[in-house]
Design a protein around this motif. Structure first.
Motif, PDB file in Angstrom:
ATOM      1  N   CYS A   1       0.839  -1.193   0.000  1.00  0.00           N
ATOM      2  CA  CYS A   1       0.000   0.000   0.000  1.00  0.00           C
ATOM      3  C   CYS A   1       0.880   1.251   0.000  1.00  0.00           C
ATOM      4  N   ASP A   2       0.553   2.219  -0.856  1.00  0.00           N
ATOM      5  CA  ASP A   2       1.326   3.458  -0.904  1.00  0.00           C
ATOM      6  C   ASP A   2       0.984   4.410   0.236  1.00  0.00           C
ATOM      7  N   GLY A   3      -0.070   4.103   0.980  1.00  0.00           N
ATOM      8  CA  GLY A   3      -0.436   4.943   2.113  1.00  0.00           C
ATOM      9  C   GLY A   3       0.181   4.498   3.416  1.00  0.00           C
ATOM     10  N   CYS A   4       0.064   3.193   3.740  1.00  0.00           N
ATOM     11  CA  CYS A   4       0.511   2.705   5.054  1.00  0.00           C
ATOM     12  C   CYS A   4       1.671   1.722   4.971  1.00  0.00           C
TER      13      CYS A   4
ATOM     14  N   TRP B   1      -1.331   2.743  -5.280  1.00  0.00           N
ATOM     15  CA  TRP B   1      -2.440   1.884  -4.853  1.00  0.00           C
ATOM     16  C   TRP B   1      -2.599   2.025  -3.354  1.00  0.00           C
ATOM     17  N   TYR B   2      -3.847   2.201  -2.908  1.00  0.00           N
ATOM     18  CA  TYR B   2      -4.151   2.354  -1.490  1.00  0.00           C
ATOM     19  C   TYR B   2      -5.047   1.214  -1.045  1.00  0.00           C
ATOM     20  N   CYS B   3      -4.705   0.640   0.095  1.00  0.00           N
ATOM     21  CA  CYS B   3      -5.426  -0.519   0.617  1.00  0.00           C
ATOM     22  C   CYS B   3      -6.834  -0.123   1.077  1.00  0.00           C
TER      23      CYS B   3
ATOM     24  N   ILE C   1      -8.308   3.608   2.516  1.00  0.00           N
ATOM     25  CA  ILE C   1      -9.424   4.270   1.835  1.00  0.00           C
ATOM     26  C   ILE C   1     -10.593   4.482   2.786  1.00  0.00           C
ATOM     27  N   SER C   2     -10.886   3.488   3.630  1.00  0.00           N
ATOM     28  CA  SER C   2     -12.066   3.580   4.503  1.00  0.00           C
ATOM     29  C   SER C   2     -11.788   4.253   5.841  1.00  0.00           C
TER      30      SER C   2
END
Length: 101
Positions: free
Chosen positions: A67-70, A91-93, A97-98
């Motif tokens: 994931c590019d966020g976490c 890509w974000y998991c 996203i939620s």
């Protein structure tokens, strides 16, 4: 450590990038391993950052996406819906996203 790394912006963009990545990893680990609701806390034997966020035996033979966020690891065949190939770009998991749990 992260704050110190980010303060050395004059040292170059690589240092700043490393500081940002360390911050994302720390936030994910803190949320997943410390602040998660009790029913979502993983057993101590599963606290391995190289494993998928939701560990499954098929993870060892499958393609794992980061994931590019976490910076969490995700088996692309176990996502909902499953991915057939690695997406292009960021890509974000589902959790990023939620907003987590």
């Amino acid at each position: 450590i992260v704050r110190n790394t980010l303060s050395y912006a004059n040292a170059g963009p690589m240092v700043v990038s490393a500081g940002g990545e360390m911050l994302r990893i720390f936030e994910r680990l803190l949320l997943d391993w410390v602040l998660a609701p009790e029913d979502k806390l993983p057993p101590l034997t599963m606290l391995d950052d190289d494993l998928c966020v939701e560990v499954h035996p098929t993870d060892l033979e499958s393609t794992v996406l980061l994931c590019d966020g976490c910076e969490g690891n995700y088996n692309i065949t176990r996502l909902d819906p499953p991915l057939r190939e690695i997406p292009k770009g960021d890509w974000y998991c589902p959790r990023c996203i939620s907003g987590r749990w």
